[in-house]
Design an enzyme around this catalytic site. Structure first.
Site, mmCIF file in Angstrom:
data_model
loop_
_atom_site.group_PDB
_atom_site.id
_atom_site.type_symbol
_atom_site.label_atom_id
_atom_site.label_comp_id
_atom_site.label_asym_id
_atom_site.label_seq_id
_atom_site.Cartn_x
_atom_site.Cartn_y
_atom_site.Cartn_z
ATOM 1 N N HIS A 187 -1.358 -37.949 6.600
ATOM 2 C CA HIS A 187 -1.308 -36.708 6.000
ATOM 3 C C HIS A 187 -0.322 -36.812 5.012
ATOM 4 C CE1 HIS A 187 -1.209 -32.655 4.849
ATOM 5 N NE2 HIS A 187 -0.230 -32.122 5.458
ATOM 6 N N TYR B 190 -17.737 -57.442 -0.367
ATOM 7 C CA TYR B 190 -16.492 -57.524 -1.202
ATOM 8 C C TYR B 190 -15.384 -58.034 -0.215
ATOM 9 C CZ TYR B 190 -12.431 -56.251 -3.867
ATOM 10 O OH TYR B 190 -11.053 -56.103 -4.474
ATOM 11 N N HIS C 80 1.127 -34.631 1.023
ATOM 12 C CA HIS C 80 0.698 -33.687 0.059
ATOM 13 C C HIS C 80 0.553 -34.075 -1.201
ATOM 14 C CE1 HIS C 80 2.777 -30.851 3.089
ATOM 15 N NE2 HIS C 80 1.606 -30.717 3.461
ATOM 16 N N HIS D 127 -4.118 -26.790 1.657
ATOM 17 C CA HIS D 127 -3.015 -27.612 2.369
ATOM 18 C C HIS D 127 -2.831 -29.188 1.931
ATOM 19 C CE1 HIS D 127 -1.546 -28.843 6.691
ATOM 20 N NE2 HIS D 127 -0.739 -29.293 5.697
ATOM 21 N N ASP E 149 -17.280 -46.864 -3.912
ATOM 22 C CA ASP E 149 -16.791 -47.943 -2.800
ATOM 23 C C ASP E 149 -16.058 -47.364 -1.504
ATOM 24 O OD1 ASP E 149 -17.966 -49.777 -4.610
ATOM 25 O OD2 ASP E 149 -16.116 -50.118 -5.684
#
Length: 228
Positions: free
Chosen positions: A103, A222, A105, A168, A128
């Site tokens: 997580h 790839y 910001h 958020h 991709d």
């Protein structure tokens, strides 16, 4: 509950890995002050390793990483775990294929989240990495597993390893913590690019058949492949 003796070495390695991966968040400008977190599932156990709450990134050490069970209870560690622990734990309970959660910001991705908008798949790099748009998840308050529920519900049926939780910020998942960190880096990269594109006018999503072709190539062709 304690860490099983046979997992002590594995947990020690994960603590070191998770600690080091947090430096990638600062390296790529995805976090400020003490915000953001990385966690990793402990293979073979209902445990995870996660960042402690409120510690500065320069003060993080492998020993400061917190080991929790998948209900968010602290099993080993000197610090309180991240305030997002319950959300990470919910993701691990609901998505057994996930080995890492991140997580941040990061500013451009969070700007899309603040507007409650998904990031449309308008460039090949998105096809991709994400296999389509990066979806927007519901608003949920920190402090329970509601954010985790929103992550799981939003990503159901999506190929994207990233979700923008409304007002958020981004959460990303991966088969391990490193791949979840990569998804966080790439999420911010495409969020920035598409933002700049929209300043020039409307953008046109790629046709689905091109998205499918690009995603298949990148995910399965790839890069380097093991030799026999």
């Amino acid at each position: 509950m304690t860490i099983p003796a046979e997992l002590l070495d594995t947990v020690a390695k994960l603590r070191a890995e998770v600690c080091l991966l947090h430096s990638e968040l600062t390296r790529w400008g995805l976090v400020t002050w003490t915000s953001g977190n990385v966690s990793a599932r402990v293979p073979g156990a209902d445990l995870m390793v996660i960042k402690p709450s409120g510690l500065s990134y320069e003060d993080l050490t492998p020993e400061s990483m917190v080991v929790c069970d998948l209900d968010g209870n602290v099993i080993d560690g000197e610090h309180a775990p991240s305030s997002d622990t319950d959300s990470h734990a919910y993701v691990y309970r609901a998505m057994p294929e996930v080995g890492g959660v991140v997580h941040t910001h990061s500013p451009y991705a969070t700007a899309w989240a603040a507007r409650g908008e998904e990031i449309p798949c308008v460039i090949t790099a998105m096809a991709d990495e994400f296999g389509g748009p990066i979806p927007i998840g519901p608003f949920a308050l920190i402090g329970s597993d509601d954010i985790g529920k929103g992550i799981v519900e939003t990503l159901a049926g999506h190929r994207s390893p990233a979700v923008l939780m409304r007002s958020h910020g981004p959460f990303t998942i991966g088969r391990n913590a490193k791949s979840a960190v990569k998804a966080a880096v790439m999420c911010e990269d495409v969020a920035r690019t598409v933002h700049f594109a929209t300043l020039r006018g409307p953008v046109q999503p790629l046709p689905q058949h091109h998205i499918d072709s690009l995603y298949e190539r990148y995910q399965n062709v790839y890069g380097q492949r093991p030799t026999a």
